[in-house]
Scaffold this active site. Structure first.
Site, mmCIF file in Angstrom:
data_model
loop_
_atom_site.group_PDB
_atom_site.id
_atom_site.type_symbol
_atom_site.label_atom_id
_atom_site.label_comp_id
_atom_site.label_asym_id
_atom_site.label_seq_id
_atom_site.Cartn_x
_atom_site.Cartn_y
_atom_site.Cartn_z
ATOM 1 N N ALA A 63 0.757 -1.373 0.014
ATOM 2 C CA ALA A 63 -0.032 -0.112 -0.073
ATOM 3 C C ALA A 63 1.029 1.176 -0.021
ATOM 4 O O ALA A 63 1.950 1.144 0.443
ATOM 5 C CB ALA A 63 -0.682 0.130 1.262
ATOM 6 N N GLY A 108 0.609 -4.974 0.972
ATOM 7 C CA GLY A 108 -0.453 -5.078 0.079
ATOM 8 C C GLY A 108 -0.071 -5.776 -1.264
ATOM 9 O O GLY A 108 -1.093 -6.274 -1.867
ATOM 10 N N GLU A 111 -0.813 -9.164 -0.049
ATOM 11 C CA GLU A 111 -1.989 -9.633 0.251
ATOM 12 C C GLU A 111 -2.912 -9.587 -0.890
ATOM 13 O O GLU A 111 -3.996 -10.463 -0.937
ATOM 14 C CB GLU A 111 -2.432 -8.446 1.164
ATOM 15 C CG GLU A 111 -1.863 -8.306 2.567
ATOM 16 C CD GLU A 111 -2.141 -7.205 3.166
ATOM 17 O OE1 GLU A 111 -1.661 -6.140 2.867
ATOM 18 O OE2 GLU A 111 -2.304 -7.083 4.315
ATOM 19 N N GLU A 131 4.765 -4.798 7.593
ATOM 20 C CA GLU A 131 3.917 -3.816 8.291
ATOM 21 C C GLU A 131 4.407 -3.380 9.604
ATOM 22 O O GLU A 131 4.242 -2.460 10.191
ATOM 23 C CB GLU A 131 2.546 -4.187 8.570
ATOM 24 C CG GLU A 131 1.848 -3.862 6.998
ATOM 25 C CD GLU A 131 1.967 -5.272 6.061
ATOM 26 O OE1 GLU A 131 2.724 -6.270 6.401
ATOM 27 O OE2 GLU A 131 1.240 -5.221 5.079
HETATM 28 N N1 CAA Z 1 4.356 3.044 -1.006
HETATM 29 C C1 CAA Z 1 4.874 4.459 -1.499
HETATM 30 N N2 CAA Z 1 5.973 4.312 -2.484
HETATM 31 C C2 CAA Z 1 6.684 3.295 -2.491
HETATM 32 C C3 CAA Z 1 6.485 1.947 -2.057
HETATM 33 C C4 CAA Z 1 5.256 2.204 -1.153
HETATM 34 N N3 CAA Z 1 4.917 0.946 -0.593
HETATM 35 N N4 CAA Z 1 7.423 1.153 -2.207
HETATM 36 C C5 CAA Z 1 8.278 1.788 -3.161
HETATM 37 N N5 CAA Z 1 7.831 3.013 -3.323
HETATM 38 C C6 CAA Z 1 8.518 4.050 -3.956
HETATM 39 C C7 CAA Z 1 9.571 4.721 -3.344
HETATM 40 O O1 CAA Z 1 9.535 5.468 -2.298
HETATM 41 C C8 CAA Z 1 10.574 5.256 -4.513
HETATM 42 O O2 CAA Z 1 10.128 6.391 -4.754
HETATM 43 P P1 CAA Z 1 11.052 7.762 -5.247
HETATM 44 O O3 CAA Z 1 11.908 7.094 -6.432
HETATM 45 O O4 CAA Z 1 10.221 8.759 -5.729
HETATM 46 O O5 CAA Z 1 11.782 7.763 -4.089
HETATM 47 C C9 CAA Z 1 10.394 4.233 -5.639
HETATM 48 O O6 CAA Z 1 9.065 3.453 -5.172
HETATM 49 C C10 CAA Z 1 11.181 3.188 -5.477
HETATM 50 O O7 CAA Z 1 11.379 2.628 -4.384
HETATM 51 P P2 CAA Z 1 13.013 2.143 -3.835
HETATM 52 O O8 CAA Z 1 13.918 3.566 -4.188
HETATM 53 O O9 CAA Z 1 12.693 2.185 -2.218
HETATM 54 O O10 CAA Z 1 13.466 1.128 -4.464
HETATM 55 P P3 CAA Z 1 14.606 0.072 -3.766
HETATM 56 O O11 CAA Z 1 15.047 -0.997 -4.877
HETATM 57 O O12 CAA Z 1 15.834 0.755 -3.136
HETATM 58 O O13 CAA Z 1 13.671 -0.886 -2.682
HETATM 59 C C11 CAA Z 1 11.744 -2.059 -1.955
HETATM 60 C C12 CAA Z 1 12.736 -1.613 -3.059
HETATM 61 C C13 CAA Z 1 12.649 -2.891 -1.084
HETATM 62 C C14 CAA Z 1 10.656 -2.628 -2.343
HETATM 63 C C15 CAA Z 1 11.341 -0.583 -1.143
HETATM 64 O O14 CAA Z 1 11.151 0.365 -2.118
HETATM 65 C C16 CAA Z 1 10.498 -0.806 0.035
HETATM 66 O O15 CAA Z 1 10.738 -1.467 1.171
HETATM 67 N N6 CAA Z 1 9.254 -0.215 -0.345
HETATM 68 C C17 CAA Z 1 8.085 -0.513 0.852
HETATM 69 C C18 CAA Z 1 7.763 -1.695 0.939
HETATM 70 C C19 CAA Z 1 6.535 -2.004 2.256
HETATM 71 O O16 CAA Z 1 6.899 -1.603 3.335
HETATM 72 N N7 CAA Z 1 5.522 -2.297 1.734
HETATM 73 C C20 CAA Z 1 4.434 -2.445 2.696
HETATM 74 C C21 CAA Z 1 3.721 -1.053 2.886
HETATM 75 S S1 CAA Z 1 2.359 -1.296 4.256
HETATM 76 C C22 CAA Z 1 1.078 -1.996 3.467
HETATM 77 O O17 CAA Z 1 0.990 -2.656 2.653
HETATM 78 C C23 CAA Z 1 0.031 -1.985 4.474
HETATM 79 C C24 CAA Z 1 -1.028 -2.998 4.229
HETATM 80 O O18 CAA Z 1 -1.055 -4.094 4.588
HETATM 81 C C25 CAA Z 1 -2.288 -2.499 3.741
#
Ligand code: CAA
Length: 263
Positions: A63, A108, A111, A131
């Site tokens: 998400a 998400g 999920e 999360e």
């Molecule tokens: N939300 C918003 N933006 C996201 C995102 C997310 N979940 N995941 C990645 N992005 C964005 C980053 O902010 C980045 O944007 P910018 O270029 O504008 O900075 C772009 O995507 C590329 O990401 P990274 O630079 O971080 O890429 P990376 O290769 O270094 O890392 C990754 C990849 C390990 C997937 C890392 O992006 C990451 O950890 N993302 C978050 C994963 C996460 O925690 N997901 C769970 C979200 S909470 C949820 O989903 C709740 C629920 O159950 C409803």
């Protein structure tokens, strides 16, 4: 649509979540577009759906953390409901949905893949429910579907530790059915979808319903659900053609797939 691409090829529809700059993260707009796309699938023609993500790095990275970062308790709950409503629509969609997981499937993303009937992934896929590291619980069904798919103990371990797992481990614990090299993932998914689409559509739909609904009740009730859906297949064109074909003396005809009618 800005973030969802929908294409069809014969009886197979492919939905691509296409927000590559954010690794296909699910914000409200993506969820709304996905909901509308599902509403627009022509169920008279399409017999199997594929769900995938754009690019070769990420299926869905979760998400949208930016959107969630300032939510109040009430808004958080509403955002959870928004995701859950769409994911439930996917889970109970009348036809099978195969998730082709082509990279990160986190939060998400994991999920939404679990709301699909079948998950297959590329060898660079990464699954996880990160999360608790963000100060929240999984909110789009992860606490419920992961436990049902891989068992309570493994689900609790993955969720409490927020540890990501690679494709081979996801395969070992039964979270995915198969792992392919990246370039083979979509062709393999399309082949599976086309194979499903060749079978009798009413029967396939009823199988999905029987499995989904039967798992929510005790075995006595589940068997009754199956009996009704089994009975429902009789007198259909497909049942008559399918069985008639088998009973044909002509071997060629016997082995030939009937063009099922969905009637
Ligand atoms: N939300 C918003 N933006 C996201 C995102 C997310 N979940 N995941 C990645 N992005 C964005 C980053 O902010 C980045 O944007 P910018 O270029 O504008 O900075 C772009 O995507 C590329 O990401 P990274 O630079 O971080 O890429 P990376 O290769 O270094 O890392 C990754 C990849 C390990 C997937 C890392 O992006 C990451 O950890 N993302 C978050 C994963 C996460 O925690 N997901 C769970 C979200 S909470 C949820 O989903 C709740 C629920 O159950 C409803």
């Amino acid at each position: 649509m800005e973030f969802i691409k929908y294409e069809t090829d014969g009886a197979v529809g492919t939905i691509t979540i296409s927000r590559e700059k954010a690794l296909n993260a699910l914000n409200s707009q993506v969820l709304e577009e996905l909901d509308q796309t599902l509403d627009n699938v022509d169920l008279d023609v399409i017999r199997c759906l594929i769900l995938t993500g754009a690019g070769d790095k990420s299926f869905v990275a979760g998400a949208d953390i930016g959107e969630m970062s300032t939510l109040t308790k009430a808004e958080g709950e509403a955002f959870g409901k928004k995701g859950n409503d769409v994911f439930r629509k996917l889970e109970t969609f009348p036809i099978p949905v195969i998730a082709a997981v082509n990279g990160f499937a986190l939060g998400g993303g994991c999920e939404i893949s679990m709301s699909c009937d079948i998950r297959i992934c590329s060898d660079n896929a990464v699954f996880g429910q990160p999360e608790v590291g963000l100060g929240i619980t999984p909110g789009f069904g992860g606490t419920q579907r992961l436990a049902r798919l891989v068992g309570q103990g493994m689900a609790k371990q993955l969720i409490y530790t927020a540890r990501n797992i690679k494709a081979d481990e996801a395969y070992r614990i039964g979270l995915v059915n198969a792992v392919y090299p990246q370039e083979e993932l979509l062709p393999a998914t399309q082949k599976m979808a086309a194979g499903i689409a060749m079978n009798a559509p009413i029967a396939v739909r009823n199988c999905k319903k029987a499995i989904n609904e039967g798992l929510q009740v005790d075995m006595d009730q589940a068997i009754v659900i199956e009996e009704k859906l089994f009975g429902d297949c009789f007198e259909t064109e497909d049942q008559k053609a399918g069985m008639g074909n088998f009973l044909e003396k002509d071997k060629e005809k016997k082995l030939k797939h009937v063009p099922f009618q969905n009637k």
